[in-house]
Design an enzyme around this catalytic site. Structure first.
Site, PDB file in Angstrom:
ATOM      1  N   ALA A   1      22.566  17.837 -16.916  1.00 56.81           N
ATOM      2  CA  ALA A   1      22.139  17.383 -15.583  1.00 56.81           C
ATOM      3  C   ALA A   1      23.247  17.409 -14.524  1.00 56.81           C
ATOM      4  O   ALA A   1      23.004  17.878 -13.406  1.00 56.81           O
ATOM      5  CB  ALA A   1      21.524  15.992 -15.700  1.00 56.81           C
TER       6      ALA A   1
ATOM      7  N   GLY B   1      16.320   8.943 -14.262  1.00 54.32           N
ATOM      8  CA  GLY B   1      17.661   8.861 -14.849  1.00 54.32           C
ATOM      9  C   GLY B   1      18.506  10.003 -14.304  1.00 54.32           C
ATOM     10  O   GLY B   1      18.244  10.546 -13.219  1.00 54.32           O
ATOM     11  N   ASN B   2      19.487  10.401 -15.096  1.00 53.10           N
ATOM     12  CA  ASN B   2      20.388  11.466 -14.677  1.00 53.10           C
ATOM     13  C   ASN B   2      19.631  12.779 -14.487  1.00 53.10           C
ATOM     14  O   ASN B   2      19.735  13.446 -13.454  1.00 53.10           O
ATOM     15  CB  ASN B   2      21.465  11.599 -15.768  1.00 53.10           C
TER      16      ASN B   2
ATOM     17  N   GLY C   1      10.152   9.145 -13.885  1.00 56.80           N
ATOM     18  CA  GLY C   1      11.503   8.960 -14.423  1.00 56.80           C
ATOM     19  C   GLY C   1      12.535   9.216 -13.347  1.00 56.80           C
ATOM     20  O   GLY C   1      12.269   9.945 -12.379  1.00 56.80           O
TER      21      GLY C   1
ATOM     22  N   LYS D   1      18.296  20.329 -31.471  1.00 59.25           N
ATOM     23  CA  LYS D   1      19.694  20.676 -31.131  1.00 59.25           C
ATOM     24  C   LYS D   1      20.582  19.439 -31.038  1.00 59.25           C
ATOM     25  O   LYS D   1      21.788  19.514 -31.236  1.00 59.25           O
ATOM     26  CB  LYS D   1      19.744  21.502 -29.856  1.00 59.25           C
TER      27      LYS D   1
ATOM     28  N   PHE E   1      10.570   5.356 -24.268  1.00 58.97           N
ATOM     29  CA  PHE E   1       9.737   4.642 -23.283  1.00 58.97           C
ATOM     30  C   PHE E   1       8.400   5.336 -23.007  1.00 58.97           C
ATOM     31  O   PHE E   1       7.562   4.805 -22.289  1.00 58.97           O
ATOM     32  CB  PHE E   1      10.499   4.484 -21.961  1.00 58.97           C
TER      33      PHE E   1
ATOM     34  N   GLY F   1      16.179  13.038 -14.539  1.00 56.29           N
ATOM     35  CA  GLY F   1      15.009  12.782 -13.696  1.00 56.29           C
ATOM     36  C   GLY F   1      15.355  12.891 -12.212  1.00 56.29           C
ATOM     37  O   GLY F   1      14.621  13.510 -11.424  1.00 56.29           O
TER      38      GLY F   1
HETATM   39  N1  NAD Z   1      20.701  14.198 -18.778  1.00 63.36           N
HETATM   40  C1  NAD Z   1      20.616  15.445 -19.115  1.00 63.36           C
HETATM   41  O1  NAD Z   1      21.558  16.239 -18.969  1.00 63.36           O
HETATM   42  C2  NAD Z   1      19.323  15.976 -19.657  1.00 63.36           C
HETATM   43  C3  NAD Z   1      19.102  17.338 -19.645  1.00 63.36           C
HETATM   44  C4  NAD Z   1      17.923  17.823 -20.166  1.00 63.36           C
HETATM   45  C5  NAD Z   1      16.982  16.941 -20.681  1.00 63.36           C
HETATM   46  N2  NAD Z   1      17.220  15.608 -20.666  1.00 63.36           N
HETATM   47  C6  NAD Z   1      16.175  14.734 -21.212  1.00 63.36           C
HETATM   48  O2  NAD Z   1      15.501  14.103 -20.151  1.00 63.36           O
HETATM   49  C7  NAD Z   1      15.045  12.814 -20.555  1.00 63.36           C
HETATM   50  C8  NAD Z   1      15.477  11.789 -19.530  1.00 63.36           C
HETATM   51  O3  NAD Z   1      16.873  11.805 -19.448  1.00 63.36           O
HETATM   52  P1  NAD Z   1      17.668  11.249 -18.199  1.00 63.36           P
HETATM   53  O4  NAD Z   1      19.031  11.862 -18.299  1.00 63.36           O
HETATM   54  O5  NAD Z   1      16.907  11.422 -16.962  1.00 63.36           O
HETATM   55  O6  NAD Z   1      17.680   9.690 -18.468  1.00 63.36           O
HETATM   56  P2  NAD Z   1      18.938   8.787 -18.813  1.00 63.36           P
HETATM   57  O7  NAD Z   1      19.445   9.114 -20.157  1.00 63.36           O
HETATM   58  O8  NAD Z   1      19.837   8.835 -17.626  1.00 63.36           O
HETATM   59  O9  NAD Z   1      18.259   7.357 -19.035  1.00 63.36           O
HETATM   60  C9  NAD Z   1      18.153   6.353 -18.160  1.00 63.36           C
HETATM   61  C10 NAD Z   1      16.717   6.239 -17.669  1.00 63.36           C
HETATM   62  O10 NAD Z   1      15.989   5.333 -18.479  1.00 63.36           O
HETATM   63  C11 NAD Z   1      15.342   4.395 -17.644  1.00 63.36           C
HETATM   64  N3  NAD Z   1      15.154   3.134 -18.353  1.00 63.36           N
HETATM   65  C12 NAD Z   1      16.099   2.271 -18.771  1.00 63.36           C
HETATM   66  N4  NAD Z   1      15.498   1.233 -19.394  1.00 63.36           N
HETATM   67  C13 NAD Z   1      14.158   1.461 -19.355  1.00 63.36           C
HETATM   68  C14 NAD Z   1      13.025   0.782 -19.845  1.00 63.36           C
HETATM   69  N5  NAD Z   1      13.128  -0.368 -20.494  1.00 63.36           N
HETATM   70  N6  NAD Z   1      11.803   1.333 -19.632  1.00 63.36           N
HETATM   71  C15 NAD Z   1      11.679   2.506 -19.000  1.00 63.36           C
HETATM   72  N7  NAD Z   1      12.725   3.210 -18.517  1.00 63.36           N
HETATM   73  C16 NAD Z   1      13.943   2.685 -18.703  1.00 63.36           C
HETATM   74  C17 NAD Z   1      16.283   4.252 -16.473  1.00 63.36           C
HETATM   75  O11 NAD Z   1      15.621   3.767 -15.363  1.00 63.36           O
HETATM   76  C18 NAD Z   1      16.687   5.699 -16.264  1.00 63.36           C
HETATM   77  O12 NAD Z   1      15.727   6.363 -15.500  1.00 63.36           O
HETATM   78  C19 NAD Z   1      15.603  12.584 -21.946  1.00 63.36           C
HETATM   79  O13 NAD Z   1      14.625  12.891 -22.897  1.00 63.36           O
HETATM   80  C20 NAD Z   1      16.722  13.596 -22.044  1.00 63.36           C
HETATM   81  O14 NAD Z   1      16.946  14.042 -23.345  1.00 63.36           O
HETATM   82  C21 NAD Z   1      18.357  15.107 -20.162  1.00 63.36           C
END
Ligand code: NAD
Length: 351
Positions: free
Chosen positions: A156, A13-14, A11, A207, A99, A16
Site C-alpha cells: 500500500a 486502513g492502509n 474499509g 503468500k 472483521f 483501504g
Molecule cells: N496494506 C497493504 O499493503 C495491503 C495490500 C494488499 C492487500 N491488503 C489487504 O487489505 C485488507 C485491509 O488491509 P489494510 O491495510 O487496509 O488494513 P490495516 O491492516 O491497515 O488494518 C486496519 C484497519 O482495520 C480497521 N479496524 C480496526 N479494528 C477494527 C474492528 N474492531 N472492526 C472493524 N475494523 C477494524 C481499522 O479501522 C483499519 O481500517 C487486508 O486483508 C490486507 O491483507 C493490504
C-alpha cells in the site's frame, strides 16, 4: 433514476485508504459512468480526542492509517457501515479478514439486490470446527451478490506514493471485471482481468505463509539465495494446494501479479516478513511483536498457516507441504526457526 454507479469502499486502513484515493479520482475521470461521491466506511476511532471520520472529512487525510496522503474531497468518511453502503452499486471490501463476517451480518438486507462486490481482503476465513472458506465465497453467501477479487504485488505505501505496479482482478463476469478495471486502473496501477477468481484469491492468502518463512531466514542471517529457495518452494506448495483444494485453478494465474509477483514483493517488503525476522532476532512472541510493530494492524501469515495446516492435517498430507508445515510449527514455537533450513534441504523437491 440515475444510471451512474455509486461506489462504497468498505474499509479505511492502509490499503483501504489507498484504494479510496484511486477510486475517488477515477469516478471523476469517468463521471458518465460513476456517481461522483464515494462513501468510505471507517471503523470509528478517537485520535487525540477527535473522531477519525471527522478528521478525514475535514482534512481529507487518514492520519492514522495513511498519513501524509490527501484523499480526494469526494471521498466521504462514514462511521456507520449500513449508511455507507446503502444505495451502492459496487461495494469494495478492504478490511482485515477477521472483521468481514460481522460487517456482512450488518449489511444483510441493507444493500441493493443488483449490487456487486470486489474483495481486496487477503486471508481465509476459518470455518467453525476447522477448515477454511474463501472470503469471496463467504461474502457471496451472506449478501447474495457476485464478488470479484483483486490481489497483486501492491504494498500500500508504494501504491499510495504512485510508484508503478500491476494488479490482478479475478472476476467470473467479464462485464463486471471491466467495470471494476475502470474504477481501479490508473497510469501507475495497471490491472489485468482474469476469470480464475479462486486461484487469484488463494494466491493472496497463501503468500503470507511463505513471507513468514522468508522473514525467518532473514532473521537467521541467511542470504538472498536461501530466500529465493523459500520463495520457489513456497510457490510450488501454493500451486499444489490450489490444485488439491480448488481443482480447475489455472497455472497461468500464478504468473500474474497476484501470484509470483505478489509472492516476491511480500517476501522482501511486507509486514509478515518484517515481523517474522524480528521474531527470530528478538525471541519475542508473534503476538507481542504485532503489538509493538504494527500500530493496530494484524499479521495474517501465522493465522493463515494455522488454517491451512488444519486442512492438510485433516487429509493426512502435512508431509507433502513441508514448508507450510514447518512455518506453522515455528510460529507456534514447536520448531526452532533454524529447523526451517533443514526442512528446505530435505524438501521432496530435492529428493
Ligand atoms: N496494506 C497493504 O499493503 C495491503 C495490500 C494488499 C492487500 N491488503 C489487504 O487489505 C485488507 C485491509 O488491509 P489494510 O491495510 O487496509 O488494513 P490495516 O491492516 O491497515 O488494518 C486496519 C484497519 O482495520 C480497521 N479496524 C480496526 N479494528 C477494527 C474492528 N474492531 N472492526 C472493524 N475494523 C477494524 C481499522 O479501522 C483499519 O481500517 C487486508 O486483508 C490486507 O491483507 C493490504
Amino acid at each position: 433514476m440515475s444510471l451512474k454507479k455509486k461506489i462504497c469502499v468498505v474499509g479505511s486502513g492502509n490499503w483501504g485508504s489507498t484504494i479510496a484515493k484511486i477510486v475517488g479520482h477515477n469516478v471523476v475521470k469517468y463521471n458518465e459512468q460513476f456517481e461522483s461521491q464515494v462513501s468510505m466506511w471507517v471503523f470509528e476511532e478517537m485520535i487525540d480526542g477527535k473522531k477519525l471520520t471527522e478528521i478525514i472529512n475535514e482534512t481529507h487525510e487518514n492520519v492514522k492509517y495513511l498519513p501524509n496522503h490527501k484523499l480526494p474531497t469526494n471521498v466521504i468518511a462514514i462511521p456507520d457501515v449500513v449508511e455507507a453502503a446503502k444505495d451502492a452499486d459496487i461495494l469494495i471490501f478492504v478490511i482485515p479478514h477477521q472483521f468481514i463476517t460481522r460487517i456482512c451480518e450488518q449489511l444483510v438486507g441493507n444493500i441493493k439486490a443488483t449490487a456487486f462486490g470486489l474483495s481486496l481482503i487477503k486471508g481465509f476465513l476459518p470455518v467453525p470446527g476447522g477448515g477454511i472458506e474463501l472470503i469471496s465465497h463467504a461474502i457471496n453467501k451472506k449478501l447474495n451478490i457476485p464478488i470479484a477479487v483483486l490481489m497483486g504485488a501492491n504494498l500500500a505505501p508504494e501504491v499510495a506514493d504512485e510508484k508503478f505496479c500491476e494488479t490482478t482482478i479475478g472476476a467470473a463476469s467479464l462485464e463486471n471485471g471491466n467495470v471494476l478495471r475502470d474504477i481501479i486502473q490508473t497510469e501507475y496501477f495497471r490491472v489485468v482481468v482474469v476469470n480464475d477468481v479462486e486461484a487469484v484469491e488463494m494466491c493472496g492468502a497463501l503468500k503470507n505463509i511463505v513471507a513468514c518463512g522468508a522473514g525467518f531466514v532473514d532473521g537467521l542471517g541467511y542470504g538472498d539465495n536461501t530466500k529465493a529457495a523459500v520463495i520457489r518452494l513456497g510457490l510450488m506448495e501454493m500451486i499444489k494446494f490450489a490444485e488439491l483444494f480448488y481443482p480447475g485453478s489455472k497455472l497461468s494465474t500464478f504468473f500474474e501479479s497476484c501470484g509470483v509477483a505478489d509472492l516476491i514483493t511480500t517476501c522482501y517488503g511486507g509486514r509478515n516478513r518484517r515481523v517474522s525476522e524480528a521474531f527470530v532476532k528478538s525471541k519475542k512472541s508473534i503476538a507481542e511483536l504485532e503489538k509493538e510493530m504494527l500500530n493496530g494492524q494484524q499479521l495474517q501469515g501465522p493465522a493463515t498457516a494455522e488454517e491451512v495446516n488444519f486442512m492438510l492435517k485433516a487429509k493426512g498430507i502435512e508431509d507433502k507441504f513441508p514448508l507450510f508445515t514447518a512455518i506453522h510449527r515455528i510460529c507456534l514455537g514447536e520448531l526452532s526457526p533454524e529447523q526451517m533450513v533443514d526442512c528446505i534441504r530435505n524438501h521432496p523437491e530435492h529428493m
